[in-house]
Design a protein around this motif. Sequence first.
Motif, PDB file in Angstrom:
ATOM      1  N   ALA A  32       0.826  -1.208   0.000  1.00 39.75           N
ATOM      2  CA  ALA A  32       0.000   0.000   0.000  1.00 39.75           C
ATOM      3  C   ALA A  32       0.861   1.259   0.000  1.00 39.75           C
ATOM      4  CB  ALA A  32      -0.928  -0.008   1.214  1.00 39.75           C
ATOM      5  N   VAL A 186      -9.295  -4.703  10.807  1.00 38.06           N
ATOM      6  CA  VAL A 186      -9.545  -5.631   9.705  1.00 38.06           C
ATOM      7  C   VAL A 186     -10.593  -6.637  10.160  1.00 38.06           C
ATOM      8  CG1 VAL A 186      -8.524  -7.297   8.105  1.00 38.06           C
ATOM      9  CG2 VAL A 186      -7.139  -5.388   8.972  1.00 38.06           C
ATOM     10  N   VAL A 190     -12.990 -10.161   5.369  1.00 43.22           N
ATOM     11  CA  VAL A 190     -12.162  -9.698   4.260  1.00 43.22           C
ATOM     12  C   VAL A 190     -10.713 -10.159   4.378  1.00 43.22           C
ATOM     13  CG1 VAL A 190     -13.570  -7.678   3.817  1.00 43.22           C
ATOM     14  CG2 VAL A 190     -11.690  -7.511   5.438  1.00 43.22           C
ATOM     15  N   GLU A 220      -4.928  -3.691  -1.137  1.00 43.37           N
ATOM     16  CA  GLU A 220      -6.284  -3.130  -1.121  1.00 43.37           C
ATOM     17  C   GLU A 220      -6.922  -3.277   0.250  1.00 43.37           C
ATOM     18  OE1 GLU A 220      -8.018  -5.339  -4.300  1.00 43.37           O
ATOM     19  OE2 GLU A 220      -7.121  -4.086  -5.880  1.00 43.37           O
ATOM     20  N   LEU A 221      -6.645  -4.385   0.920  1.00 36.49           N
ATOM     21  CA  LEU A 221      -7.168  -4.603   2.265  1.00 36.49           C
ATOM     22  C   LEU A 221      -6.643  -3.542   3.228  1.00 36.49           C
ATOM     23  CD1 LEU A 221      -8.568  -6.359   4.443  1.00 36.49           C
ATOM     24  CD2 LEU A 221      -6.456  -7.702   4.564  1.00 36.49           C
ATOM     25  N   GLU A 223      -5.316  -0.596   2.473  1.00 37.00           N
ATOM     26  CA  GLU A 223      -5.798   0.727   2.075  1.00 37.00           C
ATOM     27  C   GLU A 223      -7.207   0.996   2.590  1.00 37.00           C
ATOM     28  OE1 GLU A 223      -3.336   1.331  -2.142  1.00 37.00           O
ATOM     29  OE2 GLU A 223      -5.297   0.352  -2.128  1.00 37.00           O
ATOM     30  N   ALA A 224      -8.006  -0.067   2.648  1.00 31.53           N
ATOM     31  CA  ALA A 224      -9.407   0.097   3.054  1.00 31.53           C
ATOM     32  C   ALA A 224      -9.594   0.082   4.568  1.00 31.53           C
ATOM     33  CB  ALA A 224     -10.254  -1.012   2.425  1.00 31.53           C
ATOM     34  N   THR A 225      -8.636  -0.458   5.301  1.00 32.83           N
ATOM     35  CA  THR A 225      -8.866  -0.689   6.738  1.00 32.83           C
ATOM     36  C   THR A 225      -7.855  -0.037   7.673  1.00 32.83           C
ATOM     37  OG1 THR A 225      -7.600  -2.768   6.669  1.00 32.83           O
ATOM     38  CG2 THR A 225      -9.974  -2.918   6.250  1.00 32.83           C
ATOM     39  N   ASP A 227      -5.249   3.331   8.649  1.00 34.68           N
ATOM     40  CA  ASP A 227      -4.967   4.755   8.477  1.00 34.68           C
ATOM     41  C   ASP A 227      -3.492   4.905   8.116  1.00 34.68           C
ATOM     42  OD1 ASP A 227      -4.490   7.470   8.680  1.00 34.68           O
ATOM     43  OD2 ASP A 227      -5.630   7.720  10.539  1.00 34.68           O
TER      44      ASP A 227
END
Length: 451
Positions: A32, A186, A190, A220-221, A223-225, A227
């Motif tokens: 990321a 997380v 996912v 992607e995981l 980036e989404a979860t 900071d």
Amino acid sequence: MVSTPWALPRLVVAAPASGHGKTTVATGLLAALRRRGLTVSPHKVGPDYIDPGYHALAAGREGRNLDPFLVGAERIAPLLRHGASVPTPADIAVVEGVMGLHDGAVGRRDYASTAHVARLIDAPVLLVLDTTAQGRSAAALTLGMAAFDPAVRIGGVILNRVGSPRHESLLRDALAEVGVPVLGAVTRVVEVAAPARHLGLVPVAERAPESLAIVTALAELVEATVDLDAVLDLARTAPPLTGPAWDPVAAVGGPADAERPLVALAGGPAFTFSYAETAELLTAAGADVVTVDPLRDPALPSGTRAVVIGGGFPEAYAEALAGNATLRAELADFDGPIVAECAGLLYLGRSLDGVPMCGRLDLTARMTGRLTLGYREALAATDSPVARAGEQVRGHEFHRTTTDPRHGEASAWRWDDAEHGFVSGRVHASYLHTHWAGHPDAARRLVEACR
């Protein structure tokens, strides 16, 4: 040696125990951050070869190990600085821990633990918590991990395997009570998992397209979860590195001759266990290093003067290795030095699980149900291309195979009052994995043996 201080942002990804998700978070962070345009330097505490392969794929540069037991505590910060400097200076270093935060070499308290390395490189810790079946106790666990060694600074937590939004809220509130920020959460649904087998994750080189897909999913995981800005802020709290970088040329004393012998280093899917510093030290000692894949290359490169065959999974590729009969025959007759560790030992024998190998050593090998794992303090039992008799070396074992006989008439090493490995002519072969940054004289001796 005078060194300019380097304000290298860095952090250590740790956990209370194995299985909490360190590799998932560390690999996802590397990928990321790279997708943000940062140059990221990947590192792994301990001797493991497999996780650094995923790190390298995520970061786009060599994954490197930081293991005080294998190389000495005094080399950890210099090796970090070296790894973060080549081929270009990194913007941030991410170090994945090993086992639990405070778990060190057996019988040595926390020596070679993640906590030990975090102190040596003066880096904050990002703690990954498996929160399955936990509520406020996660805060107590975090507080205990931090208080156990006040010299280790836990700067934030990643909550892993969170069950629901309500579960996440409860966890965040509890950690706020103890003053530890939550930098990511997380959920269980996912989570991304990489395939595993008898010695851990399947190495990247064996499943290149699938491994790339896993790394992309982990990026992607995260980036989404997670900071990422908070993670970067935490990494920037690390003080400047003040000591010099490790230098392979200084470690071996530089090349001793204008002639540059060619050293073939085994690679490819069957032989993935090699530390980056091995090739660097051989090059610094005056060799030209080229990779050979025993699965595909029918012959050694023209002019090869020595061969190094590291670890890996020959048992998963026995039939394919056997099918490359021309290379097996060449290695059986090769008159230069050969250094083999673990998988290399098996490959040089007569057979592996009944499948023919090179026949250079008079031994047979087979898989067993028993895992042999641990650090070793070994004495060289016989003069060889990589060690003088009586020289002390630290290494590690990691295998589920055995050989018959267990050692040769001239053995390679001695530890625990027993003989181990084989020295036969110019061949040195054993189960012991070594990190040559810890005893760089091995590279110098091997290059001298070529001449």
